[in-house]
Structure formats: C-alpha cells, structure tokens
Design a protein around this motif. Structure first.
Motif, PDB file in Angstrom:
ATOM      1  N   CYS A   1       0.843  -1.205   0.000  1.00  0.00           N
ATOM      2  CA  CYS A   1       0.000   0.000   0.000  1.00  0.00           C
ATOM      3  C   CYS A   1       0.876   1.251   0.000  1.00  0.00           C
ATOM      4  O   CYS A   1       0.565   2.220  -0.695  1.00  0.00           O
ATOM      5  CB  CYS A   1      -0.915   0.009   1.217  1.00  0.00           C
ATOM      6  N   LEU A   2       1.960   1.200   0.777  1.00  0.00           N
ATOM      7  CA  LEU A   2       2.872   2.343   0.809  1.00  0.00           C
ATOM      8  C   LEU A   2       3.531   2.542  -0.549  1.00  0.00           C
ATOM      9  O   LEU A   2       3.665   3.664  -1.031  1.00  0.00           O
ATOM     10  CB  LEU A   2       3.937   2.153   1.896  1.00  0.00           C
ATOM     11  N   ARG A   3       3.914   1.452  -1.207  1.00  0.00           N
ATOM     12  CA  ARG A   3       4.520   1.537  -2.544  1.00  0.00           C
ATOM     13  C   ARG A   3       3.518   2.120  -3.544  1.00  0.00           C
ATOM     14  O   ARG A   3       3.861   2.953  -4.374  1.00  0.00           O
ATOM     15  CB  ARG A   3       4.984   0.157  -2.998  1.00  0.00           C
ATOM     16  N   ALA A   4       2.260   1.701  -3.446  1.00  0.00           N
ATOM     17  CA  ALA A   4       1.220   2.232  -4.340  1.00  0.00           C
ATOM     18  C   ALA A   4       1.022   3.730  -4.112  1.00  0.00           C
ATOM     19  O   ALA A   4       0.891   4.499  -5.077  1.00  0.00           O
ATOM     20  CB  ALA A   4      -0.092   1.483  -4.122  1.00  0.00           C
ATOM     21  N   CYS A   5       1.040   4.142  -2.861  1.00  0.00           N
ATOM     22  CA  CYS A   5       0.919   5.566  -2.539  1.00  0.00           C
ATOM     23  C   CYS A   5       2.103   6.336  -3.119  1.00  0.00           C
ATOM     24  O   CYS A   5       1.930   7.404  -3.709  1.00  0.00           O
ATOM     25  CB  CYS A   5       0.846   5.745  -1.025  1.00  0.00           C
ATOM     26  N   GLN A   6       3.294   5.795  -2.968  1.00  0.00           N
ATOM     27  CA  GLN A   6       4.501   6.426  -3.511  1.00  0.00           C
ATOM     28  C   GLN A   6       4.400   6.572  -5.020  1.00  0.00           C
ATOM     29  O   GLN A   6       4.722   7.622  -5.577  1.00  0.00           O
ATOM     30  CB  GLN A   6       5.735   5.611  -3.151  1.00  0.00           C
ATOM     31  N   GLU A   7       3.942   5.541  -5.695  1.00  0.00           N
ATOM     32  CA  GLU A   7       3.826   5.585  -7.152  1.00  0.00           C
ATOM     33  C   GLU A   7       2.816   6.642  -7.601  1.00  0.00           C
ATOM     34  O   GLU A   7       3.020   7.320  -8.605  1.00  0.00           O
ATOM     35  CB  GLU A   7       3.460   4.207  -7.692  1.00  0.00           C
ATOM     36  N   GLN A   8       1.724   6.796  -6.843  1.00  0.00           N
ATOM     37  CA  GLN A   8       0.738   7.818  -7.177  1.00  0.00           C
ATOM     38  C   GLN A   8       1.319   9.217  -6.977  1.00  0.00           C
ATOM     39  O   GLN A   8       1.065  10.121  -7.777  1.00  0.00           O
ATOM     40  CB  GLN A   8      -0.517   7.652  -6.323  1.00  0.00           C
ATOM     41  N   ILE A   9       2.103   9.392  -5.927  1.00  0.00           N
ATOM     42  CA  ILE A   9       2.748  10.682  -5.675  1.00  0.00           C
ATOM     43  C   ILE A   9       3.719  11.003  -6.804  1.00  0.00           C
ATOM     44  O   ILE A   9       3.750  12.128  -7.312  1.00  0.00           O
ATOM     45  CB  ILE A   9       3.463  10.675  -4.308  1.00  0.00           C
ATOM     46  N   GLU A  10       4.509  10.015  -7.213  1.00  0.00           N
ATOM     47  CA  GLU A  10       5.472  10.230  -8.300  1.00  0.00           C
ATOM     48  C   GLU A  10       4.761  10.559  -9.612  1.00  0.00           C
ATOM     49  O   GLU A  10       5.199  11.439 -10.357  1.00  0.00           O
ATOM     50  CB  GLU A  10       6.366   9.003  -8.466  1.00  0.00           C
ATOM     51  N   ALA A  11       3.654   9.876  -9.894  1.00  0.00           N
ATOM     52  CA  ALA A  11       2.902  10.139 -11.122  1.00  0.00           C
ATOM     53  C   ALA A  11       2.311  11.550 -11.098  1.00  0.00           C
ATOM     54  O   ALA A  11       2.354  12.266 -12.105  1.00  0.00           O
ATOM     55  CB  ALA A  11       1.792   9.100 -11.299  1.00  0.00           C
ATOM     56  N   LEU A  12       1.784  11.957  -9.964  1.00  0.00           N
ATOM     57  CA  LEU A  12       1.226  13.295  -9.839  1.00  0.00           C
ATOM     58  C   LEU A  12       2.312  14.351  -9.990  1.00  0.00           C
ATOM     59  O   LEU A  12       2.115  15.361 -10.660  1.00  0.00           O
ATOM     60  CB  LEU A  12       0.530  13.455  -8.488  1.00  0.00           C
ATOM     61  N   LEU A  13       3.467  14.106  -9.400  1.00  0.00           N
ATOM     62  CA  LEU A  13       4.582  15.042  -9.520  1.00  0.00           C
ATOM     63  C   LEU A  13       5.035  15.155 -10.974  1.00  0.00           C
ATOM     64  O   LEU A  13       5.284  16.256 -11.472  1.00  0.00           O
ATOM     65  CB  LEU A  13       5.750  14.602  -8.635  1.00  0.00           C
ATOM     66  N   GLU A  14       5.122  14.037 -11.658  1.00  0.00           N
ATOM     67  CA  GLU A  14       5.521  14.047 -13.066  1.00  0.00           C
ATOM     68  C   GLU A  14       4.535  14.849 -13.907  1.00  0.00           C
ATOM     69  O   GLU A  14       4.928  15.659 -14.754  1.00  0.00           O
ATOM     70  CB  GLU A  14       5.619  12.617 -13.587  1.00  0.00           C
TER      71      GLU A  14
END
Length: 93
Positions: free
Chosen positions: A42-55
C-alpha cells in the motif's frame, strides 16, 4: 501514509542510479511501512501515485507561456484557484 510515501519518493529521486538502489528503496519502504503500521504494498502504491502526480505537475509547469496567459484570464474571471503548488483537490488516493 502520504508523508511516508513522499519520503520514499524523495529518497529515490535523490539517489543516483547505482547498484543496490532497488534494495535500498525496498528496505526503506518496508521500514517506513512497519513504523506507520501499514502494508508495504500500500505504501509503494501511494509512492507511485505521488510520483505520477509530480511528473504530471512538472510537465504542466513546462508548458508554453500561452497556458499561463489562459490561467491569468481564468483568475480575472473569478475562478477559484488553489494557492498551493500542487492543488490538493487534484490528488486521488
């Protein structure tokens, strides 16, 4: 969860591409997940969403000046715009 995901994303962004980078990131994710009592996936999924939003935000910031002019026009028309760098209303977690 969001703070921990942001920390992992920031550490990964700061690290250069060296051997063992994935292992270090995985250990950090597991350690933070344990600390906040969350599932590492779940933490990895949250991180990936943050990275996608930042991109996405960075791409939008690099758009030509025309979009800035349109944004200024929308402000003058009275639209409600957030004053935060990343509009928190756009985050879908």
């Amino acid at each position: 969860m969001v703070a921990a995901g942001s920390m992992v994303a920031a550490v990964e962004g700061l690290q250069t591409r060296m051997a063992g980078n994935a292992a270090t990131s995985q250990k950090l994710t597991e350690r933070l997940a344990q600390t906040i009592r969350s599932d590492p996936d779940c933490l990895r999924a949250c991180q990936e969403q943050i990275e996608a939003l930042l991109e996405t935000s960075l791409r939008q910031a690099q758009q030509p000046q025309h979009s800035i002019t349109m944004e200024a026009k929308n402000i003058s028309e009275g639209q409600d715009l957030s004053t935060t760098p990343t509009d928190v209303r756009d985050i879908n977690i």
